[in-house]
Design a protein around this motif. Structure first.
Motif: not given
Ligand code: C2E
Ligand code: MG
Ligand code: MG
Ligand code: MG
Length: 291
Positions: A35-40, A64-65, A67-71
């Motif tokens: 949410v804070s990085e707006e990575s959607f 939403w990807e 990153k930690r799970l890589g999926r």
């Protein structure tokens, strides 16, 4: 879901439960960062006039990807988490900003009526500020409110029905359209159509599944079509996956359609190409499909 069941009064967890809670907790932290990085991102699925095959609008769907799970984590998984940990409204606000900004980009690219629907959680719709936030985004990007549609699902029990109703009325008053999503799936009932100020009903894909397979589904969809006709509501069938389903729904008439057979959710650039390909006659006209 919103209620955090099974928390209180449980003294011991078995290891499997503990792992699950740990994973859930990590997912919440991931979401918070997202949410804070707006990575959607938003993908767009076309909505078609089943008679003419023309695109009448598009639904924005969040992606939403992790990153930690890589999926990719599907919205059916992270939206309920966001709803229960207080992040949903921040996400919904991101969707509003991004979708409206994209509508402006579509207009600038020559699409006169980029009719777009977005999904908002009932939790966000229970906040009065959402109305001014919607209006602000539209004003800022000089997008006509009539081109925006809000989809609402009764996925979480709406505890603040009066507030949601009040907000939806204000949203309509501002010129924005309102749709009931996933109609016929579990929660949503006829009483809902009656109680809420809406412009459109979207029949859930679990019902559309039965089209072309059993007579009773055909009858049910025909009566929903008649009901919507009488109430002056537009109608969309979700989850059209086969040519047979499309043909049968087309013959029923007065129904718009959405589904993998008609178009998958795609990056906005792909949708833009599709719309430009339909021009000049095919530039989106809101409600083109309904009488
Ligand atoms: P929805 O609003 O009912 O969206 C339709 C879902 O059905 C989408 O899944 C879409 O990809 C999928 N779909 C479309 N056509 C077909 C088909 O022919 N067959 C099948 N099997 N599926 C089809 P998605 O994108 O995974 O979204 C799931 C749900 O998550 C949405 O259901 C909506 O309730 C929620 N959602 C999605 N985006 C957002 C958002 O931006 N904000 C909020 N609050 N909720 C969202
Ligand atoms: Mg929807
Ligand atoms: Mg839904
Ligand atoms: Mg739906």
């Amino acid at each position: 879901q919103v209620k955090r069941n099974g928390r209180s009064g449980v003294a011991h967890f078995d290891p499997a439960q503990e792992r699950e809670m740990g994973e859930r907790r990590r997912m919440e932290l991931d979401l918070r960062r997202a949410v804070s990085e707006e990575s959607f991102t938003l993908v767009y699925q076309p909505q078609l006039d089943l008679q003419t095959g023309r695109t009448t609008g598009m639904e924005a769907l969040i992606r939403w990807e992790n990153k930690r799970l890589g999926r990719m984590v599907p919205p059916s998984q992270f939206i309920p988490i966001a709803e229960s940990c207080g992040l949903i409204t921040l996400i919904d606000l991101w969707v509003i900003r991004t979708a409206v900004e994209r509508m402006r980009a579509f207009i600038d690219a020559g699409i006169e009526h980029p009719y777009t629907s977005i999904n908002l959680s009932p939790i966000s719709l229970a906040r009065e500020e959402i109305v001014s936030q919607l209006i602000h985004a539209l004003k800022r990007h000089r997008v006509p409110p009539e081109l925006l549609e809000i989809e609402i699902t009764e996925s979480v029990a709406i505890t603040e029905k009066e507030l949601v109703e009040k907000t939806l009325l204000a949203i309509q008053k501002a010129g924005i359209k309102v749709a009931i999503d996933d109609f016929g799936a579990g929660h949503t009932s006829l009483a809902y159509i009656q109680a809420l100020p809406i412009n459109r009903v979207k029949i859930d894909r679990s019902i559309i599944n039965g089209i072309g397979r059993d007579e009773s589904t055909h009858a049910i969809v025909a009566s929903i079509r008649d009901l919507c006709g009488r109430l002056g509501l537009k109608l969309t069938a979700e989850g059209i996956e086969t040519a047979e389903q499309w043909e049968e729904l087309r013959d029923l008439g007065a129904i718009e359609g959405q589904g993998y057979y008609l178009g998958h959710p795609e990056a906005p650039e792909i949708l833009l190409e599709r719309l430009q390909g339909e021009m000049p006659s095919g530039s989106l006209r809101p409600g083109a499909a309904t009488a």
